[in-house]
Design a protein around this motif. Sequence first.
Motif, mmCIF file in Angstrom:
data_model
loop_
_atom_site.group_PDB
_atom_site.id
_atom_site.type_symbol
_atom_site.label_atom_id
_atom_site.label_comp_id
_atom_site.label_asym_id
_atom_site.label_seq_id
_atom_site.Cartn_x
_atom_site.Cartn_y
_atom_site.Cartn_z
ATOM 1 N N SER A 12 9.310 -86.326 -11.329
ATOM 2 C CA SER A 12 10.142 -85.990 -10.168
ATOM 3 C C SER A 12 10.130 -87.148 -9.194
ATOM 4 O O SER A 12 9.162 -87.894 -9.099
ATOM 5 C CB SER A 12 9.655 -84.742 -9.437
ATOM 6 N N PHE A 13 11.242 -87.286 -8.483
ATOM 7 C CA PHE A 13 11.308 -88.207 -7.354
ATOM 8 C C PHE A 13 11.261 -87.338 -6.110
ATOM 9 O O PHE A 13 12.240 -86.669 -5.797
ATOM 10 C CB PHE A 13 12.600 -89.010 -7.367
ATOM 11 N N GLY A 14 10.151 -87.313 -5.420
ATOM 12 C CA GLY A 14 10.018 -86.427 -4.262
ATOM 13 C C GLY A 14 10.185 -84.990 -4.717
ATOM 14 O O GLY A 14 9.457 -84.522 -5.592
ATOM 15 N N ASP A 15 11.173 -84.317 -4.160
ATOM 16 C CA ASP A 15 11.373 -82.907 -4.506
ATOM 17 C C ASP A 15 12.283 -82.725 -5.714
ATOM 18 O O ASP A 15 12.342 -81.640 -6.282
ATOM 19 C CB ASP A 15 12.003 -82.157 -3.316
ATOM 20 N N THR A 16 13.019 -83.783 -6.087
ATOM 21 C CA THR A 16 13.954 -83.613 -7.197
ATOM 22 C C THR A 16 13.251 -83.841 -8.519
ATOM 23 O O THR A 16 12.714 -84.914 -8.773
ATOM 24 C CB THR A 16 15.134 -84.600 -7.123
ATOM 25 N N SER A 17 13.279 -82.812 -9.335
ATOM 26 C CA SER A 17 12.688 -82.917 -10.652
ATOM 27 C C SER A 17 13.732 -83.528 -11.576
ATOM 28 O O SER A 17 14.807 -82.970 -11.758
ATOM 29 C CB SER A 17 12.291 -81.509 -11.094
ATOM 30 N N VAL A 18 13.440 -84.699 -12.126
ATOM 31 C CA VAL A 18 14.440 -85.431 -12.912
ATOM 32 C C VAL A 18 14.239 -85.214 -14.407
ATOM 33 O O VAL A 18 15.190 -85.004 -15.151
ATOM 34 C CB VAL A 18 14.396 -86.930 -12.566
ATOM 35 N N LEU A 19 13.001 -85.248 -14.868
ATOM 36 C CA LEU A 19 12.717 -84.960 -16.278
ATOM 37 C C LEU A 19 11.831 -83.713 -16.332
ATOM 38 O O LEU A 19 10.831 -83.631 -15.630
ATOM 39 C CB LEU A 19 11.992 -86.143 -16.932
ATOM 40 N N LEU A 35 22.168 -88.973 -25.294
ATOM 41 C CA LEU A 35 23.522 -88.742 -24.792
ATOM 42 C C LEU A 35 23.464 -87.665 -23.725
ATOM 43 O O LEU A 35 22.879 -86.593 -23.943
ATOM 44 C CB LEU A 35 24.414 -88.295 -25.958
ATOM 45 N N GLY A 36 24.058 -87.941 -22.586
ATOM 46 C CA GLY A 36 24.072 -86.926 -21.549
ATOM 47 C C GLY A 36 24.938 -87.367 -20.400
ATOM 48 O O GLY A 36 25.263 -88.550 -20.282
ATOM 49 N N PRO A 37 25.331 -86.425 -19.556
ATOM 50 C CA PRO A 37 26.181 -86.788 -18.430
ATOM 51 C C PRO A 37 25.428 -87.672 -17.449
ATOM 52 O O PRO A 37 24.200 -87.725 -17.457
ATOM 53 C CB PRO A 37 26.532 -85.445 -17.790
ATOM 54 N N SER A 38 26.174 -88.346 -16.602
ATOM 55 C CA SER A 38 25.580 -89.239 -15.617
ATOM 56 C C SER A 38 24.669 -88.447 -14.676
ATOM 57 O O SER A 38 25.015 -87.365 -14.233
ATOM 58 C CB SER A 38 26.736 -89.883 -14.864
ATOM 59 N N GLY A 39 23.497 -88.988 -14.422
ATOM 60 C CA GLY A 39 22.565 -88.342 -13.500
ATOM 61 C C GLY A 39 21.616 -87.354 -14.152
ATOM 62 O O GLY A 39 20.831 -86.707 -13.469
ATOM 63 N N CYS A 40 21.637 -87.234 -15.497
ATOM 64 C CA CYS A 40 20.779 -86.251 -16.147
ATOM 65 C C CYS A 40 19.371 -86.792 -16.375
ATOM 66 O O CYS A 40 18.499 -86.073 -16.837
ATOM 67 C CB CYS A 40 21.388 -85.787 -17.462
ATOM 68 N N GLY A 41 19.137 -88.060 -16.088
ATOM 69 C CA GLY A 41 17.780 -88.596 -16.209
ATOM 70 C C GLY A 41 17.581 -89.524 -17.396
ATOM 71 O O GLY A 41 16.457 -89.882 -17.714
ATOM 72 N N LYS A 42 18.669 -89.969 -18.036
ATOM 73 C CA LYS A 42 18.544 -90.841 -19.209
ATOM 74 C C LYS A 42 17.869 -92.159 -18.868
ATOM 75 O O LYS A 42 16.931 -92.580 -19.542
ATOM 76 C CB LYS A 42 19.934 -91.147 -19.803
#
Lengths: 408, 318
Positions: A12-19, A35-42
């Motif tokens: 996570s970056f701060g409060d945002t859980s990315v993976l 493969l994934g949409p932009s911003g999904c954590g790739k």
Amino acid sequence: MAHIQIQDLNKSFGDTSVLRGIDLSIHEGEFLAILGPSGCGKSTLLRIIAGLETHDSGHVRMGGSIMDGLAPKARDVAVVFQSYALYPHMTVAQNLALPLVMRETTRVQRLPFMGHISSVVKRKRVDIQSAVERAAAQVRIAELLDRKPAQLSGGQRQRVALARALIRKPKLFLLDEPLSNLDATLRASTRTEIVQLQKRLGTTAIYVTHDQTEAMTMADRIAIMIDGRVAQVGTAREIYDRPKDVHAALFVGTPKMNLFDGRIDGGVVRLAKTGMVLAHTADAIDGPIRVGIRPEHVVLKTEFDEGAIPVVETHREFLGSEALIHFGIGGGAPDISGVARLDPDALDKLAPGQTVSACFRPGGLHLFDQSGLRLELSGENLSPAATTALSDKETALDERPIPIIAGI
Amino acid sequence: MNARSPSSLASERPSPAPSAAGVLKAPPHLASTFIGWSFVLPFLVALSMFVLAPTAAVIAISFTDWQLGRDTISFVGLENYRALLTARVPRISAANTIIYALMVTPLSVILGLWLAILIESSPMGRAFFRSACFLPVVSTTVAMAIVWEFLLHPTLGPVNSALLLFGLPAQRFLSDAALVLPTLAFIAIWENAGYTMVLFVAGLKSISAELYDAAAVDGADRPWERFWTVTFPLLGPTMVFVVIIMLLRSFRVFETVATLTGGGPRRASEVMLYTIYQEGFQFFQIGYASAITVVFVAFLLLLTLVNFRLMDRSVHYK
Ligand SMILES: Nc1ncnc2c1ncn2[C@@H]1O[C@H](COP(=O)(O)OP(=O)(O)O)[C@@H](O)[C@H]1O
Ligand SMILES: [Mg+2]
């Protein structure tokens, strides 16, 4: 045993859980696309594998040993960045030489005059020079070695970035959307070239992209990543034919899979809006579901078989090798819309705005539960798509399809 | 083919086209010329009034024997320049100015760069440290000079108290001929570092983070390697600018000299601008002061040109 193993990785970056709990294993020599949409954590995942970013919990293993906390240079990976990240003040040759210079010479040996004093340094420099020439030849940029990055075209810079990655013969290639800055033609040819290069070198590669065409054409296997989770891992074919998850189903395939609200009542699969019967199942699960049908599994006909759904064409697209008909489902529920893929010749048999009947190919139905997971049910019209669908690509209007079972 | 050419389109509607085109074509041309000049003109007027005309006047005056307050003025040719060649004070002044600039410029640049990297890599309080370092730049130099005068006072100043505390001898920073230039240079560096720091921070921010990532993957991940592989080369354009600004700034030193030392002791802190000021406005030798000014400006111009040439070549990425 897997070459690269990623186990329950969280970030996570701060409060945002990315993976959120990524599990992946990649075989030696495999080309895996993420493969994934932009911003999904790739990119974040790729950077963690490279050691450029720390993770909160979980493990990254390479060849069995845990990589967590190791610096990038200790991991023996090479990265091709989206912006190529070439050093603008160095010539192409210097750019290519840097990874070798940093690894194979000491700080003292790197001093400018050392090549004249020490024969060891001199020999190393000659070796590096020939490695630079070999790497440049592999991606066909030998004549550009004396130029600076600002004097190169986008495609040439991209090749330099590739050469800089392969010159060190790393254990793992990491590529982050390396083709996204190229024009369409160049992208298509470079795609093939990268795959051929990777197969020739036999180096494991992880390739991040948001472009399904790139993933499907290049990769041995694809990991679909949605919202920080791996939704599905499999070959392009597996993911296309049996998406495990409604997001994966929608993300792969152009145009998107048609998705309708449906429900199961006592073994009967119906459209929620109209109550039309789509399939029968012996498995007793009742409740709301979502029904997916790929555009090529929708069959349009001019004659109305018993039980076929009347649909009205709203818009048509001619794409050369295929045609798309966008339709609304007629008969009191025009707010349900979908798209069908047809042979372009079939367009002529269909007047714009005409009401036709819609059926679907056997096994073309994908059912998903409320949380979006695939439902594997057995029954009429629910046999696996791979066996029958796409057996021939023509979906002409005059074909004999299996009608949708009636019952309004 | 059946594509319609522009001429066939025009022939379909012949009547309004020529006149409309004629009316429409002229005004944009005139208008854009007018707009262009209206942007450039104020600048040209200001430039001629405040830069070109005074420069021309100074050059003209430098060939005369004009003294402030005297009514007569006569042309003396190169007499002022000949006097300049043999005079003692301008030579001392030039030497002091060059020594001063050679102390101030590199140290201001290095200190500013060091501060910028330190502040940018600090995990918190960046805005605070940036502002703190920038304070001396926005304060009035004369006011700051007076504060320094107190700090460096031979008997009352805290600096000497501190020296005594550590068992070191007290120093007469501003009246010791050996110490006065380094002391003035120190004050200038203290003031300049905030300025160069801000410029370097801007330069650092424009370096793509992916380059540091690439360097880390390539094996250059120790601070020193990162600095020489990425930071320093990519700061090249900023560096050219900062060095030239600092050179010009230190050659123009005046306020601290005028406030703190008056060129003393025994001309040990005599610098160019102070000499020009004294010759012109204390000894009223305007013609002679103009000649010194012309030589000084010509030197600065040459220095700047040479600098741009030399440094630009080494940072050009093409
Ligand atoms: N250094 C960072 N600090 C804060 N948030 C970040 C950072 N890097 C990425 N993110 C966030 O993490 C999410 C995933 O980013 P990224 O991995 O770059 O996505 P992708 O490559 O799939 O487009 C985004 O919402 C992004 O805003
Ligand atoms: Mg990304």
